[in-house]
Design a protein around this motif. Sequence first.
Motif, PDB file in Angstrom:
ATOM      1  N   THR A 129      37.570 101.345 -30.154  1.00 28.09           N
ATOM      2  CA  THR A 129      38.010 102.703 -29.799  1.00 28.09           C
ATOM      3  C   THR A 129      36.948 103.415 -28.967  1.00 28.09           C
ATOM      4  OG1 THR A 129      37.256 103.548 -31.928  1.00 28.09           O
ATOM      5  CG2 THR A 129      39.598 103.048 -31.717  1.00 28.09           C
ATOM      6  N   ASN A 130      35.666 103.157 -29.251  1.00 26.46           N
ATOM      7  CA  ASN A 130      34.600 103.724 -28.414  1.00 26.46           C
ATOM      8  C   ASN A 130      34.736 103.228 -26.986  1.00 26.46           C
ATOM      9  OD1 ASN A 130      33.413 105.141 -30.490  1.00 26.46           O
ATOM     10  ND2 ASN A 130      31.897 103.566 -30.941  1.00 26.46           N
ATOM     11  N   LEU A 142      44.433  98.995 -23.229  1.00 25.95           N
ATOM     12  CA  LEU A 142      45.315  98.991 -24.406  1.00 25.95           C
ATOM     13  C   LEU A 142      46.372  97.893 -24.304  1.00 25.95           C
ATOM     14  CD1 LEU A 142      45.803 102.789 -25.155  1.00 25.95           C
ATOM     15  CD2 LEU A 142      44.771 101.083 -26.647  1.00 25.95           C
ATOM     16  N   GLN A 143      46.894  97.672 -23.116  1.00 28.54           N
ATOM     17  CA  GLN A 143      47.881  96.600 -22.943  1.00 28.54           C
ATOM     18  C   GLN A 143      47.263  95.235 -23.227  1.00 28.54           C
ATOM     19  OE1 GLN A 143      49.346  97.160 -18.968  1.00 28.54           O
ATOM     20  NE2 GLN A 143      50.812  98.752 -19.574  1.00 28.54           N
ATOM     21  N   VAL A 144      46.038  95.008 -22.757  1.00 32.57           N
ATOM     22  CA  VAL A 144      45.360  93.736 -23.012  1.00 32.57           C
ATOM     23  C   VAL A 144      45.093  93.580 -24.508  1.00 32.57           C
ATOM     24  CG1 VAL A 144      43.209  92.459 -22.621  1.00 32.57           C
ATOM     25  CG2 VAL A 144      44.358  93.584 -20.711  1.00 32.57           C
ATOM     26  N   LEU A 145      44.614  94.649 -25.137  1.00 38.60           N
ATOM     27  CA  LEU A 145      44.327  94.584 -26.568  1.00 38.60           C
ATOM     28  C   LEU A 145      45.600  94.382 -27.389  1.00 38.60           C
ATOM     29  CD1 LEU A 145      41.592  97.349 -26.882  1.00 38.60           C
ATOM     30  CD2 LEU A 145      41.273  94.880 -27.045  1.00 38.60           C
ATOM     31  N   GLN A 146      46.701  94.966 -26.955  1.00 37.83           N
ATOM     32  CA  GLN A 146      47.963  94.785 -27.666  1.00 37.83           C
ATOM     33  C   GLN A 146      48.404  93.323 -27.633  1.00 37.83           C
ATOM     34  OE1 GLN A 146      51.253  97.021 -26.107  1.00 37.83           O
ATOM     35  NE2 GLN A 146      52.422  96.848 -27.999  1.00 37.83           N
ATOM     36  N   LEU A 157      43.840 100.507 -34.510  1.00 37.20           N
ATOM     37  CA  LEU A 157      43.197 100.978 -33.285  1.00 37.20           C
ATOM     38  C   LEU A 157      43.895 102.232 -32.757  1.00 37.20           C
ATOM     39  CD1 LEU A 157      41.084  99.939 -30.999  1.00 37.20           C
ATOM     40  CD2 LEU A 157      43.164  99.292 -29.823  1.00 37.20           C
ATOM     41  N   LEU A 158      45.217 102.195 -32.720  1.00 33.75           N
ATOM     42  CA  LEU A 158      45.966 103.359 -32.234  1.00 33.75           C
ATOM     43  C   LEU A 158      45.772 104.570 -33.136  1.00 33.75           C
ATOM     44  CD1 LEU A 158      49.340 101.761 -31.070  1.00 33.75           C
ATOM     45  CD2 LEU A 158      47.431 102.530 -29.663  1.00 33.75           C
ATOM     46  N   ALA A 159      45.640 104.320 -34.432  1.00 29.10           N
ATOM     47  CA  ALA A 159      45.458 105.432 -35.374  1.00 29.10           C
ATOM     48  C   ALA A 159      44.095 106.100 -35.189  1.00 29.10           C
ATOM     49  CB  ALA A 159      45.607 104.927 -36.806  1.00 29.10           C
TER      50      ALA A 159
END
Length: 180
Positions: A129-130, A142-146, A157-159
């Motif tokens: 998140t940092n 975020l797309q890559v991490l998803q 992570l989203l929270a």
Amino acid sequence: MNSPAVPTSLAEGSFCRSVMQPRGSQHQKRLAAPMMGGKPSAIAAGVCGTLIIGYCIYFDRKRRSDPNFKTRLRERRRQQKAAQDKSGLAPIPDLKDAGAVQKFFLDEIQLGEELLAQGDYEKGVDHLTNAIAVCGQPQQLLQVLQQTLPPPVFQMLLAKLPSISQRIVSAQSMEEDDVE
């Protein structure tokens, strides 16, 4: 031919002038009087604005000349830094320094991946998140991490994203509050 008797007012054309006169001209005469009050109200608004700005300058000077102002400001910053250190999160770099931000981003991604590989999901997600917070294109990251993270970890992570964005904003406000 006999022409009908025309009243003298119609013959003179006064009736035609009053009927043919545009409607707005009568309204303009009625509205012209209140427009005269525009100059005094503009002056009053200017005086009020000047008084408000003067009060702000007075209050700021009084606040800054307070002997305890700098002491309280330093103490507040120490408390915020101690709370940040206690939470175990990495300090956010100066966002104006591109090199420091890039190094921070790469370090946080690497550390987050290592912690996730070790099974420490909480700390790994904190570091990711940092990295997202200082990333120039967070949507792509975020797309890559998803695609790469398991769904429960990605939900964690989203929270955490709102809390890190709030932390970034508070870090920026601390930089702007520097004592001169």
